[in-house]
Design a protein around this motif. Structure first.
Motif, PDB file in Angstrom:
ATOM      1  N   GLU A   1     -22.835 -89.983-125.021  1.00  0.00           N
ATOM      2  CA  GLU A   1     -21.579 -89.415-125.523  1.00  0.00           C
ATOM      3  C   GLU A   1     -21.646 -87.891-125.575  1.00  0.00           C
ATOM      4  O   GLU A   1     -20.676 -87.214-125.228  1.00  0.00           O
ATOM      5  CB  GLU A   1     -21.223 -90.020-126.866  1.00  0.00           C
ATOM      6  CG  GLU A   1     -20.828 -91.486-126.712  1.00  0.00           C
ATOM      7  CD  GLU A   1     -20.480 -92.176-128.014  1.00  0.00           C
ATOM      8  OE1 GLU A   1     -20.511 -91.540-129.079  1.00  0.00           O
ATOM      9  OE2 GLU A   1     -20.173 -93.380-127.937  1.00  0.00           O
ATOM     10  N   ALA A   2     -22.790 -87.339-125.980  1.00  0.00           N
ATOM     11  CA  ALA A   2     -22.954 -85.879-125.985  1.00  0.00           C
ATOM     12  C   ALA A   2     -22.941 -85.329-124.567  1.00  0.00           C
ATOM     13  O   ALA A   2     -22.369 -84.258-124.301  1.00  0.00           O
ATOM     14  CB  ALA A   2     -24.246 -85.490-126.702  1.00  0.00           C
ATOM     15  N   PHE A   3     -23.561 -86.047-123.637  1.00  0.00           N
ATOM     16  CA  PHE A   3     -23.564 -85.654-122.222  1.00  0.00           C
ATOM     17  C   PHE A   3     -22.125 -85.598-121.698  1.00  0.00           C
ATOM     18  O   PHE A   3     -21.713 -84.628-121.071  1.00  0.00           O
ATOM     19  CB  PHE A   3     -24.406 -86.671-121.434  1.00  0.00           C
ATOM     20  CG  PHE A   3     -24.522 -86.414-119.958  1.00  0.00           C
ATOM     21  CD1 PHE A   3     -25.351 -85.416-119.477  1.00  0.00           C
ATOM     22  CD2 PHE A   3     -23.826 -87.195-119.054  1.00  0.00           C
ATOM     23  CE1 PHE A   3     -25.473 -85.196-118.106  1.00  0.00           C
ATOM     24  CE2 PHE A   3     -23.945 -86.996-117.693  1.00  0.00           C
ATOM     25  CZ  PHE A   3     -24.774 -85.985-117.212  1.00  0.00           C
ATOM     26  N   SER A   4     -21.359 -86.633-122.006  1.00  0.00           N
ATOM     27  CA  SER A   4     -19.956 -86.690-121.574  1.00  0.00           C
ATOM     28  C   SER A   4     -19.143 -85.564-122.192  1.00  0.00           C
ATOM     29  O   SER A   4     -18.301 -84.956-121.521  1.00  0.00           O
ATOM     30  CB  SER A   4     -19.342 -88.031-121.964  1.00  0.00           C
ATOM     31  OG  SER A   4     -20.060 -89.083-121.374  1.00  0.00           O
ATOM     32  N   ALA A   5     -19.393 -85.281-123.470  1.00  0.00           N
ATOM     33  CA  ALA A   5     -18.672 -84.209-124.153  1.00  0.00           C
ATOM     34  C   ALA A   5     -18.975 -82.846-123.530  1.00  0.00           C
ATOM     35  O   ALA A   5     -18.079 -82.004-123.407  1.00  0.00           O
ATOM     36  CB  ALA A   5     -19.015 -84.204-125.639  1.00  0.00           C
TER      37      ALA A   5
ATOM     38  N   ILE B   1     -16.561 -93.124-120.521  1.00  0.00           N
ATOM     39  CA  ILE B   1     -16.442 -92.647-121.905  1.00  0.00           C
ATOM     40  C   ILE B   1     -15.197 -91.787-122.048  1.00  0.00           C
ATOM     41  O   ILE B   1     -14.408 -91.966-122.985  1.00  0.00           O
ATOM     42  CB  ILE B   1     -17.705 -91.865-122.321  1.00  0.00           C
ATOM     43  CG1 ILE B   1     -18.893 -92.827-122.486  1.00  0.00           C
ATOM     44  CG2 ILE B   1     -17.461 -91.074-123.614  1.00  0.00           C
ATOM     45  CD1 ILE B   1     -20.241 -92.142-122.664  1.00  0.00           C
ATOM     46  N   LEU B   2     -15.000 -90.854-121.121  1.00  0.00           N
ATOM     47  CA  LEU B   2     -13.870 -89.934-121.227  1.00  0.00           C
ATOM     48  C   LEU B   2     -12.522 -90.622-121.037  1.00  0.00           C
ATOM     49  O   LEU B   2     -11.505 -90.147-121.535  1.00  0.00           O
ATOM     50  CB  LEU B   2     -14.025 -88.777-120.236  1.00  0.00           C
ATOM     51  CG  LEU B   2     -15.237 -87.861-120.483  1.00  0.00           C
ATOM     52  CD1 LEU B   2     -15.319 -86.794-119.397  1.00  0.00           C
ATOM     53  CD2 LEU B   2     -15.173 -87.235-121.871  1.00  0.00           C
ATOM     54  N   SER B   3     -12.532 -91.754-120.334  1.00  0.00           N
ATOM     55  CA  SER B   3     -11.265 -92.479-120.127  1.00  0.00           C
ATOM     56  C   SER B   3     -11.055 -93.603-121.130  1.00  0.00           C
ATOM     57  O   SER B   3     -10.028 -94.279-121.102  1.00  0.00           O
ATOM     58  CB  SER B   3     -11.217 -93.038-118.702  1.00  0.00           C
ATOM     59  OG  SER B   3     -12.190 -94.055-118.543  1.00  0.00           O
ATOM     60  N   GLY B   4     -12.028 -93.839-122.013  1.00  0.00           N
ATOM     61  CA  GLY B   4     -11.900 -94.912-122.995  1.00  0.00           C
ATOM     62  C   GLY B   4     -12.156 -96.293-122.433  1.00  0.00           C
ATOM     63  O   GLY B   4     -11.810 -97.295-123.053  1.00  0.00           O
ATOM     64  N   HIS B   5     -12.763 -96.386-121.268  1.00  0.00           N
ATOM     65  CA  HIS B   5     -13.080 -97.665-120.628  1.00  0.00           C
ATOM     66  C   HIS B   5     -14.181 -98.373-121.422  1.00  0.00           C
ATOM     67  O   HIS B   5     -15.074 -97.724-121.951  1.00  0.00           O
ATOM     68  CB  HIS B   5     -13.542 -97.388-119.190  1.00  0.00           C
ATOM     69  CG  HIS B   5     -13.739 -98.618-118.373  1.00  0.00           C
ATOM     70  ND1 HIS B   5     -14.868 -99.403-118.443  1.00  0.00           N
ATOM     71  CD2 HIS B   5     -12.942 -99.181-117.439  1.00  0.00           C
ATOM     72  CE1 HIS B   5     -14.761-100.400-117.595  1.00  0.00           C
ATOM     73  NE2 HIS B   5     -13.606-100.293-116.969  1.00  0.00           N
TER      74      HIS B   5
ATOM     75  N   THR C   1     -31.403 -77.309-119.493  1.00  0.00           N
ATOM     76  CA  THR C   1     -32.491 -78.129-118.978  1.00  0.00           C
ATOM     77  C   THR C   1     -32.407 -79.462-119.705  1.00  0.00           C
ATOM     78  O   THR C   1     -32.468 -79.518-120.927  1.00  0.00           O
ATOM     79  CB  THR C   1     -33.864 -77.458-119.202  1.00  0.00           C
ATOM     80  OG1 THR C   1     -33.824 -76.159-118.633  1.00  0.00           O
ATOM     81  CG2 THR C   1     -34.965 -78.261-118.546  1.00  0.00           C
ATOM     82  N   LEU C   2     -32.234 -80.524-118.932  1.00  0.00           N
ATOM     83  CA  LEU C   2     -31.979 -81.856-119.463  1.00  0.00           C
ATOM     84  C   LEU C   2     -33.157 -82.768-119.163  1.00  0.00           C
ATOM     85  O   LEU C   2     -33.699 -82.745-118.056  1.00  0.00           O
ATOM     86  CB  LEU C   2     -30.709 -82.417-118.813  1.00  0.00           C
ATOM     87  CG  LEU C   2     -30.261 -83.813-119.200  1.00  0.00           C
ATOM     88  CD1 LEU C   2     -29.853 -83.866-120.671  1.00  0.00           C
ATOM     89  CD2 LEU C   2     -29.101 -84.248-118.310  1.00  0.00           C
TER      90      LEU C   2
ATOM     91  N   GLY D   1     -37.079 -80.732-120.983  1.00  0.00           N
ATOM     92  CA  GLY D   1     -35.735 -80.314-121.365  1.00  0.00           C
ATOM     93  C   GLY D   1     -35.237 -81.002-122.618  1.00  0.00           C
ATOM     94  O   GLY D   1     -35.959 -81.738-123.287  1.00  0.00           O
ATOM     95  N   LYS D   2     -33.962 -80.759-122.899  1.00  0.00           N
ATOM     96  CA  LYS D   2     -33.313 -81.338-124.077  1.00  0.00           C
ATOM     97  C   LYS D   2     -32.891 -82.774-123.761  1.00  0.00           C
ATOM     98  O   LYS D   2     -32.351 -83.065-122.697  1.00  0.00           O
ATOM     99  CB  LYS D   2     -32.085 -80.501-124.431  1.00  0.00           C
ATOM    100  CG  LYS D   2     -31.348 -80.970-125.656  1.00  0.00           C
ATOM    101  CD  LYS D   2     -30.189 -80.050-125.968  1.00  0.00           C
ATOM    102  CE  LYS D   2     -29.502 -80.509-127.242  1.00  0.00           C
ATOM    103  NZ  LYS D   2     -28.398 -79.639-127.603  1.00  0.00           N
TER     104      LYS D   2
END
Length: 160
Positions: free
Chosen positions: A85-89, A150-154, A123-124, A79-80
């Motif tokens: 950060e990309a996963f979180s996005a 990441i999404l919460s800036g922690h 596919t990851l 897979g890719k």
């Protein structure tokens, strides 16, 4: 959006199972304010069919029967490969697009049926290396927790 891990095979009690539970418990707490819920694990038994192709087909059928409507991400070494950060996005985008659920799929000892992988939304790969399924669960659980940070800036995630 509900997040879940669906895996062929059951993890025995022990440090690997405890580590998955620890990361997912942290993700549950961090996910609530982000509208990310669930963080559950669905374990399905390995097929007892005599051939690899038959086992993969049986397991794919069982997976399809339990997956909620939503995004399906198949984990496969072909897979890719993306960063945290990309996963979180991606997860944030699917959530913001109103997707009800995202399911991350870990196949059995023979891997996932090719048709199942082809039908997945993504596919990851965590690496072109083949990892023990217990390690893949641990790494995935940690990345789901990392996503909430990441999404919460922690400060847990210290990527560049």
């Amino acid at each position: 959006m509900r997040l879940s891990i669906a895996a062929i095979g059951r993890m025995k009690a022990g440090p690997e199972r405890e580590l998955v539970a620890r990361y997912l418990d942290r993700a549950i707490g961090g996910g609530k304010p982000l509208a990310l819920t669930g963080f559950d694990v669905i374990e399905l038994p390995e097929s007892r069919a005599s051939s690899s192709a038959s086992r993969k087909a049986d397991e794919a059928k069982a997976l399809r029967a339990v997956l909620p409507e939503g995004i399906v991400v198949a984990l496969d070494e072909r897979g890719k490969s993306i960063g945290s950060e990309a996963f979180s996005a991606l997860i944030a985008r699917w959530r913001d697009d109103g997707r009800p659920a995202t399911s991350f799929i870990i196949g059995g000892a023979d891997g996932l049926e090719p048709a199942f992988v082809s039908a997945a939304d993504m596919t990851l790969s965590f690496s072109p290396l083949t990892w023990p399924h217990q390690m893949v669960r641990i790494m995935l659980a940690e990345q789901l927790y990392r996503t909430t940070t990441i999404l919460s800036g922690h400060p847990y995630h210290r990527g560049d």
